[in-house]
Design a protein around this motif. Structure first.
Motif, short mmCIF file in Angstrom:
data_model
loop_
_atom_site.label_atom_id
_atom_site.label_comp_id
_atom_site.label_asym_id
_atom_site.label_seq_id
_atom_site.Cartn_x
_atom_site.Cartn_y
_atom_site.Cartn_z
N LEU A 81 -43.89 27.16 -64.91
CA LEU A 81 -44.83 26.19 -64.36
C LEU A 81 -45.00 26.40 -62.85
N ALA A 82 -43.92 26.69 -62.15
CA ALA A 82 -43.98 26.93 -60.71
C ALA A 82 -44.80 28.18 -60.40
N LEU A 83 -44.61 29.24 -61.18
CA LEU A 83 -45.37 30.47 -60.96
C LEU A 83 -46.85 30.26 -61.25
N THR A 84 -47.17 29.49 -62.28
CA THR A 84 -48.56 29.20 -62.60
C THR A 84 -49.20 28.40 -61.47
N ALA A 119 -52.39 29.52 -59.01
CA ALA A 119 -53.60 28.70 -58.92
C ALA A 119 -53.97 28.40 -57.46
N CYS A 120 -53.06 28.58 -56.54
CA CYS A 120 -53.33 28.30 -55.13
C CYS A 120 -53.76 29.54 -54.35
N ALA A 121 -54.30 30.52 -55.03
CA ALA A 121 -54.76 31.73 -54.35
C ALA A 121 -55.93 31.37 -53.44
N PRO A 122 -55.99 31.95 -52.25
CA PRO A 122 -57.08 31.61 -51.33
C PRO A 122 -58.44 32.10 -51.85
N THR A 123 -59.46 31.32 -51.57
CA THR A 123 -60.82 31.66 -51.97
C THR A 123 -61.69 31.73 -50.72
#
Length: 62
Positions: A14-17, A21-25
């Motif tokens: 869950l932490a890795l997911t 999901a917080c990758a910069p855009t």
């Protein structure tokens, strides 16, 4: 050596997911460009004369 308990594995997954999901855009906004062009009769006559001269020098072009 024993395997870690299942809740620990689930929490790690869950932490890795969550980190993935917080990758910069990056968003790039480009405004439209308006180009105004005006051709007058003089430009067209000059081009016509140039084309006629070119055809006379090279009659087999076309």
């Amino acid at each position: 050596m024993t395997a870690p308990p299942r809740p620990t594995i689930a929490l790690a997954a869950l932490a890795l997911t969550g980190l993935a999901a917080c990758a910069p855009t990056i968003h790039v906004k480009v405004d439209p460009i308006t180009i105004y062009a005006k051709l007058d009769a003089n430009v067209r006559l000059s081009l016509d004369a140039d084309v006629k001269a070119l055809i006379q020098k090279n009659p087999n072009l076309f």
